[in-house]
Structures are given as C-alpha cells and as structure tokens.
Design a protein around this motif. Structure first.
Motif, PDB file in Angstrom:
ATOM      1  N   PRO A  12      64.602  19.438  17.796  1.00 55.99           N
ATOM      2  CA  PRO A  12      65.198  20.037  18.952  1.00 55.99           C
ATOM      3  C   PRO A  12      64.894  21.541  19.217  1.00 55.99           C
ATOM      4  O   PRO A  12      65.190  21.901  20.354  1.00 55.99           O
ATOM      5  CB  PRO A  12      66.676  19.836  18.448  1.00 55.99           C
ATOM      6  CG  PRO A  12      66.785  18.661  17.597  1.00 55.99           C
ATOM      7  CD  PRO A  12      65.647  19.163  16.715  1.00 55.99           C
ATOM      8  N   VAL A  13      64.457  22.119  18.288  1.00 58.89           N
ATOM      9  CA  VAL A  13      64.176  23.585  18.172  1.00 58.89           C
ATOM     10  C   VAL A  13      62.739  23.855  18.967  1.00 58.89           C
ATOM     11  O   VAL A  13      62.312  25.017  19.314  1.00 58.89           O
ATOM     12  CB  VAL A  13      64.208  24.319  16.850  1.00 58.89           C
ATOM     13  CG1 VAL A  13      64.322  25.943  17.092  1.00 58.89           C
ATOM     14  CG2 VAL A  13      65.519  23.866  16.229  1.00 58.89           C
ATOM     15  N   ARG A  14      61.854  22.806  19.170  1.00 59.33           N
ATOM     16  CA  ARG A  14      60.461  23.104  19.122  1.00 59.33           C
ATOM     17  C   ARG A  14      60.150  23.776  20.575  1.00 59.33           C
ATOM     18  O   ARG A  14      59.304  24.633  20.732  1.00 59.33           O
ATOM     19  CB  ARG A  14      59.800  21.637  19.223  1.00 59.33           C
ATOM     20  CG  ARG A  14      59.938  20.899  19.966  1.00 59.33           C
ATOM     21  CD  ARG A  14      59.036  19.452  19.576  1.00 59.33           C
ATOM     22  NE  ARG A  14      59.076  18.495  20.735  1.00 59.33           N
ATOM     23  CZ  ARG A  14      60.223  17.589  21.060  1.00 59.33           C
ATOM     24  NH1 ARG A  14      61.225  17.727  20.334  1.00 59.33           N
ATOM     25  NH2 ARG A  14      60.099  16.788  21.772  1.00 59.33           N
ATOM     26  N   ASP A  15      61.061  23.490  21.597  1.00 57.41           N
ATOM     27  CA  ASP A  15      60.862  24.156  22.699  1.00 57.41           C
ATOM     28  C   ASP A  15      61.338  25.594  22.814  1.00 57.41           C
ATOM     29  O   ASP A  15      60.408  26.646  23.438  1.00 57.41           O
ATOM     30  CB  ASP A  15      61.709  23.607  23.834  1.00 57.41           C
ATOM     31  CG  ASP A  15      61.210  22.221  24.533  1.00 57.41           C
ATOM     32  OD1 ASP A  15      59.778  22.186  24.234  1.00 57.41           O
ATOM     33  OD2 ASP A  15      61.887  21.577  25.064  1.00 57.41           O
ATOM     34  N   LYS A  16      62.104  25.866  21.769  1.00 59.01           N
ATOM     35  CA  LYS A  16      62.542  27.510  21.561  1.00 59.01           C
ATOM     36  C   LYS A  16      61.348  27.991  20.890  1.00 59.01           C
ATOM     37  O   LYS A  16      60.955  28.919  21.164  1.00 59.01           O
ATOM     38  CB  LYS A  16      63.700  27.529  20.828  1.00 59.01           C
ATOM     39  CG  LYS A  16      65.137  27.389  21.616  1.00 59.01           C
ATOM     40  CD  LYS A  16      66.143  27.767  20.456  1.00 59.01           C
ATOM     41  CE  LYS A  16      67.377  27.680  21.597  1.00 59.01           C
ATOM     42  NZ  LYS A  16      68.674  27.863  20.825  1.00 59.01           N
ATOM     43  N   MET A  17      60.760  27.381  19.916  1.00 53.74           N
ATOM     44  CA  MET A  17      59.656  27.801  19.136  1.00 53.74           C
ATOM     45  C   MET A  17      58.366  28.042  20.224  1.00 53.74           C
ATOM     46  O   MET A  17      57.729  29.214  19.912  1.00 53.74           O
ATOM     47  CB  MET A  17      59.263  26.783  17.927  1.00 53.74           C
ATOM     48  CG  MET A  17      60.368  26.739  16.979  1.00 53.74           C
ATOM     49  SD  MET A  17      60.036  25.183  15.704  1.00 53.74           S
ATOM     50  CE  MET A  17      58.543  25.632  15.214  1.00 53.74           C
TER      51      MET A  17
END
Lengths: 169, 174, 148
Positions: A12-17
């Motif tokens: 779920p963090v990949r967009d933030k990354m």
C-alpha cells in the motif's frame, strides 16, 4: 507470514514511495524504476518486516537511499537541474506562474534546497508526522521542524507577494 | 627430537598465517577423481595479464578494477549432483572450522548461500562463496586484495543486458 | 473562508499545526472555489497527492530471487563444457586455465556470480557499503535490524 506483511504493510505504500522518488528524481520513468528496485529489495528482506516498528518509514527510507544511489550510479546531476530551475524562476513569465498552479508550486519547490524539498514533500503531500520524517531522513525532530517552518515561511512570503500584486488568478 | 617439535610448531604457525584457500584446496583433492565436479583455477599470472587490457565500457572498467587487485580464483562446481544441500552444509561447516569470518548467509529452502572472508589488517584477503541447493553446488575462493564494494557493483552494472551478452559470447565460442 | 479556517491557516504558516489539522485545512482549501494564491497552493498540493505509480509488483519468489546467481553459475559451467575444459581436466590433475581468453571469461562469470550473490543476499548498496571495508561492523545477518 512475511509475505502477508509485505502485502499489507509495504504494497500500500508503493504510491507514496513513487511520489517520494519522483520528488527527488523528477522523472516519472526513473522514479518508476527505482521503486521497482526498492520493492524487490524489500521483498528479499521481507522476513525483517515483522521486526520493524514502522515498515512504512522503513520503505520510504529505502526509497530515498535507492534514489540517491541511482543518482550516484547514473552520475545524474540533481544540482544542475536545481540550478537551471532556479535561474528560471527569477526571469519566469509571471503570467504562467499563476495560470498553472502546478507549475507554480513546482517552481517554488524547486527553489528549495534538496533536504527542505524532501521534508516539504513528506509533510505536505504524504502527511507524515515529524518523527517519521526525521526517521526517514536521519535528522533530528528539531531539524525537521525548523526546515518546515522556514519552507512555509518562504512560501507564505511568495504567496503574499502574488496576492498584493493582484495577479493571483 | 627438539628440531622435530620446532618444525611441527613452525608448520602449525605458518598454517595459521599462510593457509590461504585451504578449504578449496581440500575440496580440489577430495573431488579430484569425481567427474561430476569441475575444478578450475586462474593463476595470479593470468590476473596480471588481465590488468593490461583496456576497458571499453563503464561496466568493463568496473570489472577490470575489481580484477586488478586479485591474485587468484579457484572454483569447484557441480550442477547435477544428488544432494547438494548436504554438501553445502558440509562445506559451510568446513569453511567455519577453517577460521573464516562469516560475512553473510542467505538461507532458503531451495538454495542457500554463504559468504565468508579472511582478512588481515582490515584488508580482505580471501573471499569464499558457497552456494548449494537442488542439484547445484559451488565453492569458490577469490584471493588478493578484495574490494567488496567494487565487486558488488559488477552485477548492478551488467544487469540483465550484461547477462544476455555473456550468454551470447559463450554461444559464439561453441 | 470561515474564521476557524483562517485561524488554522495562520497556525499552518507558523508550522504549528498537527497532521490532522493540516489534513482538515487541505480538505477545505483544496476544494474551495476561491482562486487566491493561497488556495492555489493547496490545490497544487492536492494534485501532487493524486500522482499514482501504476506499479504492479508480482512477488518474484525464489525463482527470480536466485536467478542471477544460478544463471551466472550455469554460464561458468557452460563455458567449461563449451571449451572442452570440463573433459580435458579429468585426465590431468592440473586445474589451472592456460588460455587467457577462457580465463578472462571464466573470471568475468565467476565475479558476476559472486557479485550477484552479494547483491541478492543483502542490500549492501544502501546501508553497509561505507562500512564494508571495516569487517568488524559487517556481521550482516545480526545487524540487519539496525538498518532502520
């Protein structure tokens, strides 16, 4: 077990990354590649996820390192990009600045030193807590707060200037 | 008699200090007659020849840099043995017993990997790699002045493209 | 703009707002019709938030996990078989490669194997490479938890 953690805490963090990488590298393609590499790295170390307090910050920190690694390996000069942009804003077509608010924000952000820009991004766009930002950038809480304060001060100044000239439209 | 003891002590001492590649050498001997294992050695003379070469690309440069300070390479490998896992366990135990310092291990149900080093005054003088699992087994020793940073960069520089090139080169030779 | 938002805004510029307050502020100003520079600023931030990666990531699993090492190993073996070295050496106990070209290829593949092994097993690049030449600090498996 670690596979589930990877799916629930990292994916779920990949967009933030991606956004973080994009804010550093500025090129969507490069940011995409870097995040892919990060995910592979994290996947390989997935056993560690359960031992980490805040996997999200950890993933962001890995992203940051990977970005700067990428910059090093590709001898990509971020400083030069900054400089040319900075020269730009002084002579920039004011009209354009207001017309396209995205361009406008980009211009402001581009004038910030790299560290301040990262802090700004993590706070304003990703809405992270000061402590999380400090962890990601290996800074103290105080440094993060001061940086953000200065950045906002600077932006406010610019905004005031724009509003007084009555061009903000 | 006294002389005998002296020589034995001396032998032990020198074994401790100079025993480079003792594990790999013992595996060379152990599998000397076993067709399933291939044994290779690249001498320091050969390495000194490599350094005279010119690098065309950046990846090549990186490779030559890594190679320039090496003094030797020995490998024992097999790709079709029955119990590679057991052999891996045996080899890692031998490496540990021989006094190498463990650098890292990757344990995986299918295939495991061990990297160990021997260092002197902060310089890594030997790097041992053991890979085992399925039907594959590799025991490799690198000697010389080893710069891990440099070596670890090689794969990243070559990436997939490099691997494809290597594959092609190999086919061309056939 | 109501007075509460105004107050919040002032607090925001002094960098005294909490993340929750900032979220509230951005929600209110990000959607407002007003076209002041300030509102534009928050709208622009909101736009940044919309950027998505479209990254799909399939667990590479073990196959990819080790493929570099395995391919490199196969290349070494392939090279040996291809050049007849595999057969030749069985008749002699001499394992040293005498052909410089073969030796170079062999070394290249062997180093690639070691290199990919180092990369596969551990994220050496980002954290520990600065310390890698100080072997006392690289008890890697145990120090993994220090990365963060």
């Amino acid at each position: 077990m670690s596979k589930e953690l990877f799916d629930t805490r990292i994916m779920p963090v990949r967009d933030k990354m991606y956004r973080y990488a994009l804010s550093i590298l500025k090129s969507p393609d490069n940011a995409h590649d870097v995040v892919q590499e990060c995910l592979i790295k994290i996947w390989k170390k997935r056993q560690m996820i359960s031992t980490i307090d805040n996997p999200e910050s950890w993933a962001m920190r890995i992203t940051r390192n990977q970005c700067y690694d990428w910059v090093k390996v590709n001898r990509y000069n971020l400083l030069q990009v900054e400089k040319s942009d900075q020269a730009d804003i002084n002579s920039a077509d004011q009209e354009l600045l207001f017309k396209d608010r995205e361009v406008w924000l980009n211009k402001i952000i581009d004038t910030l030193p790299a560290k301040h820009r990262e802090i700004f991004h993590l706070r304003e766009v990703e809405e992270l807590a000061y402590q999380e930002i400090a962890d990601i950038l290996s800074l103290t809480l105080g440094e993060v707060k001061i940086s953000l304060f200065r950045t906002r001060e600077k932006i406010k100044e610019l905004i005031n200037k724009l509003d007084t000239y009555g061009l903000a439209n | 008699m006294k002389k005998g003891i002296f020589f034995i002590v001396l032998a032990f001492l020198s074994a401790g200090v100079f025993a480079q590649g003792e594990v790999i050498t013992s595996y060379f001997n152990k599998y000397a007659d076993n067709d399933a294992f291939t044994k290779v050695s690249v001498s320091s003379k050969m390495f000194s020849m490599f350094t005279e070469m010119e690098a065309g690309t950046e990846a090549e440069q990186e490779f030559l840099e890594a190679v320039s300070k090496l003094k030797g390479l020995k490998m024992v490998m097999a790709d079709s043995i029955a119990d590679a896992k057991a052999l891996y366990k045996k080899a890692t135990a031998d490496v540990n017993k021989a006094g190498y310092a463990e650098l890292m291990t990757v344990a995986d149900p299918d295939q495991s990997m061990l990297f160990s080093i021997k260092e002197n005054n902060g310089i890594i003088e030997e790097l041992v790699m053991v890979v085992g699992g399925g039907n594959k087994f590799v025991l490799l020793s690198l000697y010389g002045e080893i710069d891990l940073k440099n070596i670890s960069r090689i794969a990243r520089d070559m990436k997939v493209q490099g691997l494809e090139d290597l594959g092609r080169m190999h086919h061309d030779k056939k | 703009m109501d007075s509460r938002t105004k107050l919040l805004l002032e607090k925001y510029w002094r960098a005294e707002t909490s993340t929750a307050e900032e979220r509230l502020l951005k929600e209110q100003l990000g959607t407002v019709q007003e076209a002041s520079a300030e509102a534009n600023y928050f709208k622009a931030i909101d736009r940044r938030k919309q950027q998505v990666s479209e990254i799909s990531f399939q667990h590479p699993g073990k196959r990819i996990y080790y493929w570099y090492v395995t391919i490199a190993a196969s290349l070494v073996i392939g090279l040996l078989v291809g050049t007849g070295l595999w057969q030749r050496q069985q008749s002699s106990s001499e394992y040293t490669v005498h052909d410089p070209e073969i030796a170079l290829e062999l070394t290249r593949n062997a180093l690639l194997m070691v290199s990919s092994g180092l990369n596969e097993g551990k994220d050496l690049s980002a954290y520990q490479l600065n310390q890698i030449n100080k072997p006392k600090e690289i008890i890697t498996n145990k120090s993994n938890s220090n990365i963060y």
